[in-house]
Design a protein around this motif. Structure first.
Motif, PDB file in Angstrom:
ATOM      1  N   HIS A   1       0.883  -1.123  -0.129  1.00  0.00           N
ATOM      2  CA  HIS A   1      -0.071   0.214   0.083  1.00  0.00           C
ATOM      3  C   HIS A   1       0.821   1.090   0.079  1.00  0.00           C
ATOM      4  O   HIS A   1       0.760   2.214  -0.861  1.00  0.00           O
ATOM      5  N   ILE A   2       1.596   1.470   0.920  1.00  0.00           N
ATOM      6  CA  ILE A   2       2.745   2.460   1.049  1.00  0.00           C
ATOM      7  C   ILE A   2       3.615   2.710  -0.225  1.00  0.00           C
ATOM      8  O   ILE A   2       3.531   3.886  -1.054  1.00  0.00           O
ATOM      9  N   THR A   3       4.055   1.600  -0.756  1.00  0.00           N
ATOM     10  CA  THR A   3       4.568   1.731  -2.093  1.00  0.00           C
ATOM     11  C   THR A   3       3.662   2.014  -3.216  1.00  0.00           C
ATOM     12  O   THR A   3       4.387   2.912  -4.058  1.00  0.00           O
ATOM     13  N   ILE A   4       2.883   1.343  -3.450  1.00  0.00           N
ATOM     14  CA  ILE A   4       1.815   1.893  -4.554  1.00  0.00           C
ATOM     15  C   ILE A   4       1.291   3.412  -4.199  1.00  0.00           C
ATOM     16  O   ILE A   4       1.439   4.368  -5.268  1.00  0.00           O
ATOM     17  N   THR A   5       1.017   3.760  -3.121  1.00  0.00           N
ATOM     18  CA  THR A   5       0.687   5.337  -2.938  1.00  0.00           C
ATOM     19  C   THR A   5       1.757   6.164  -2.941  1.00  0.00           C
ATOM     20  O   THR A   5       1.653   6.961  -3.815  1.00  0.00           O
ATOM     21  N   LEU A   6       2.715   5.739  -2.458  1.00  0.00           N
ATOM     22  CA  LEU A   6       4.173   6.738  -2.728  1.00  0.00           C
ATOM     23  C   LEU A   6       4.557   7.012  -4.322  1.00  0.00           C
ATOM     24  O   LEU A   6       4.788   7.973  -4.732  1.00  0.00           O
ATOM     25  N   PHE A   7       4.636   5.828  -4.891  1.00  0.00           N
ATOM     26  CA  PHE A   7       5.439   5.926  -6.199  1.00  0.00           C
ATOM     27  C   PHE A   7       4.242   6.287  -7.281  1.00  0.00           C
ATOM     28  O   PHE A   7       4.536   6.783  -7.962  1.00  0.00           O
ATOM     29  N   LEU A   8       3.228   5.382  -7.187  1.00  0.00           N
ATOM     30  CA  LEU A   8       2.062   5.577  -8.084  1.00  0.00           C
ATOM     31  C   LEU A   8       1.150   6.895  -8.018  1.00  0.00           C
ATOM     32  O   LEU A   8       1.061   7.239  -9.015  1.00  0.00           O
ATOM     33  N   ARG A   9       0.725   6.987  -6.785  1.00  0.00           N
ATOM     34  CA  ARG A   9      -0.137   8.064  -6.451  1.00  0.00           C
ATOM     35  C   ARG A   9       0.571   9.316  -6.467  1.00  0.00           C
ATOM     36  O   ARG A   9       0.164  10.225  -7.043  1.00  0.00           O
ATOM     37  N   ILE A  10       1.764   9.475  -5.699  1.00  0.00           N
ATOM     38  CA  ILE A  10       2.170  10.778  -5.242  1.00  0.00           C
ATOM     39  C   ILE A  10       3.326  11.246  -6.246  1.00  0.00           C
ATOM     40  O   ILE A  10       3.121  12.225  -6.919  1.00  0.00           O
ATOM     41  N   ILE A  11       4.363  10.351  -6.372  1.00  0.00           N
ATOM     42  CA  ILE A  11       5.615  10.881  -7.209  1.00  0.00           C
ATOM     43  C   ILE A  11       5.053  10.625  -8.666  1.00  0.00           C
ATOM     44  O   ILE A  11       5.257  11.726  -9.385  1.00  0.00           O
ATOM     45  N   ALA A  12       4.538   9.810  -9.128  1.00  0.00           N
ATOM     46  CA  ALA A  12       4.096   9.572 -10.525  1.00  0.00           C
ATOM     47  C   ALA A  12       2.873  10.663 -10.629  1.00  0.00           C
ATOM     48  O   ALA A  12       2.844  11.424 -11.898  1.00  0.00           O
ATOM     49  N   GLY A  13       1.949  10.680  -9.963  1.00  0.00           N
ATOM     50  CA  GLY A  13       0.784  11.822 -10.045  1.00  0.00           C
ATOM     51  C   GLY A  13       1.558  13.340 -10.100  1.00  0.00           C
ATOM     52  O   GLY A  13       1.255  14.135 -10.722  1.00  0.00           O
ATOM     53  N   LEU A  14       2.606  13.657  -9.224  1.00  0.00           N
ATOM     54  CA  LEU A  14       3.217  14.727  -9.227  1.00  0.00           C
ATOM     55  C   LEU A  14       3.732  15.141 -10.463  1.00  0.00           C
ATOM     56  O   LEU A  14       3.682  16.174 -11.290  1.00  0.00           O
ATOM     57  N   VAL A  15       4.680  14.208 -11.130  1.00  0.00           N
ATOM     58  CA  VAL A  15       5.569  14.291 -12.409  1.00  0.00           C
ATOM     59  C   VAL A  15       4.360  14.402 -13.613  1.00  0.00           C
ATOM     60  O   VAL A  15       4.588  15.304 -14.420  1.00  0.00           O
TER      61      VAL A  15
ATOM     62  N   TYR B   1       1.758  17.762 -17.450  1.00  0.00           N
ATOM     63  CA  TYR B   1       0.516  18.025 -18.126  1.00  0.00           C
ATOM     64  C   TYR B   1       0.289  19.829 -18.038  1.00  0.00           C
ATOM     65  O   TYR B   1       0.048  20.283 -19.074  1.00  0.00           O
ATOM     66  N   CYS B   2       0.503  20.222 -16.871  1.00  0.00           N
ATOM     67  CA  CYS B   2       0.323  21.745 -16.547  1.00  0.00           C
ATOM     68  C   CYS B   2       1.502  22.579 -17.384  1.00  0.00           C
ATOM     69  O   CYS B   2       1.075  23.693 -18.203  1.00  0.00           O
ATOM     70  N   PHE B   3       2.866  21.981 -17.429  1.00  0.00           N
ATOM     71  CA  PHE B   3       3.686  22.488 -18.220  1.00  0.00           C
ATOM     72  C   PHE B   3       3.371  22.665 -19.869  1.00  0.00           C
ATOM     73  O   PHE B   3       3.601  23.685 -20.325  1.00  0.00           O
TER      74      PHE B   3
ATOM     75  N   ILE C   1      -4.606  18.132  -6.194  1.00  0.00           N
ATOM     76  CA  ILE C   1      -5.748  17.447  -6.154  1.00  0.00           C
ATOM     77  C   ILE C   1      -5.263  15.955  -6.722  1.00  0.00           C
ATOM     78  O   ILE C   1      -5.850  14.858  -6.155  1.00  0.00           O
ATOM     79  N   SER C   2      -4.327  15.937  -7.769  1.00  0.00           N
ATOM     80  CA  SER C   2      -3.807  14.748  -8.442  1.00  0.00           C
ATOM     81  C   SER C   2      -3.168  13.622  -7.572  1.00  0.00           C
ATOM     82  O   SER C   2      -2.956  12.624  -7.667  1.00  0.00           O
ATOM     83  N   ILE C   3      -2.533  14.221  -6.548  1.00  0.00           N
ATOM     84  CA  ILE C   3      -1.783  13.387  -5.387  1.00  0.00           C
ATOM     85  C   ILE C   3      -2.359  12.733  -4.369  1.00  0.00           C
ATOM     86  O   ILE C   3      -1.860  12.123  -3.686  1.00  0.00           O
TER      87      ILE C   3
END
Length: 170
Positions: free
Chosen positions: A75-89, A94-96, A117-119
């Motif tokens: 759960h922490i791996t999915i949340t950290l890497f897929l939701r937060i880091i990937a969402g941030l990038v 996209y905004c850029f 909101i995305s993260i």
């Protein structure tokens, strides 16, 4: 798209969802500049204050304690890497792209709001949809729980990091 991979019943679930029809109606009313009755705004404000906490309560109530720490690393791996880091990038990229090619004077506050909101953790709607399709909801409730815990601790740091990115790029 994720539901389509899990269950072939997703089209019937999607077409039978009142949320879809109400969203389309709201979009049409918005595009036709139809005024919204003030009572709807008050109902929306009331419901938005109680709906998510009530749903989270019932999710927590139905989640067995024996499974509380099960898959915590996943759960922490999915949340950290897929939701937060990937969402941030992805959302920052996209905004850029929006700024460079489509909206040169895009507001930095708008960009920051979209990215934050995305993260955020998995939405409660995931739990509701999976429950309706009779798919295991325990993993999703664990995702929401541990995603919320993780984001509570990381959000101040992500906010500061995001301020730096926005200052540099926007």
């Amino acid at each position: 798209f994720g539901i389509a991979l899990v269950s072939p019943k997703y089209i019937s679930a999607l077409l039978s969802s009142p949320i879809i029809y109400v969203s389309i109606l709201g979009f049409i009313l918005n595009k036709t500049n139809t005024p919204v009755w003030h009572g709807f705004i008050q109902i929306h404000n009331f419901v938005s204050l109680i709906l998510s906490p009530i749903t989270l309560f019932f999710m927590g109530y139905s989640m067995p304690w024996s499974k509380f720490f099960q898959n915590i690393r996943l759960h922490i791996t999915i949340t950290l890497f897929l939701r937060i880091i990937a969402g941030l990038v992805i959302s920052l990229s996209y905004c850029f792209i929006l700024k460079v090619f489509f909206i040169p004077n895009i507001s930095p506050d708008f960009v920051k709001t979209i990215i934050l909101i995305s993260i955020l953790p998995s939405a409660i709607i995931n739990y509701i949809i999976l429950d309706k399709l009779n798919i295991d909801t325990e993993f999703v409730s664990g995702e929401i729980l541990w995603g919320t815990v993780l984001i509570i601790f990381l959000l101040p740091y992500i906010n500061e990091l995001l301020d730096l990115f926005i200052l540099i790029l926007f």
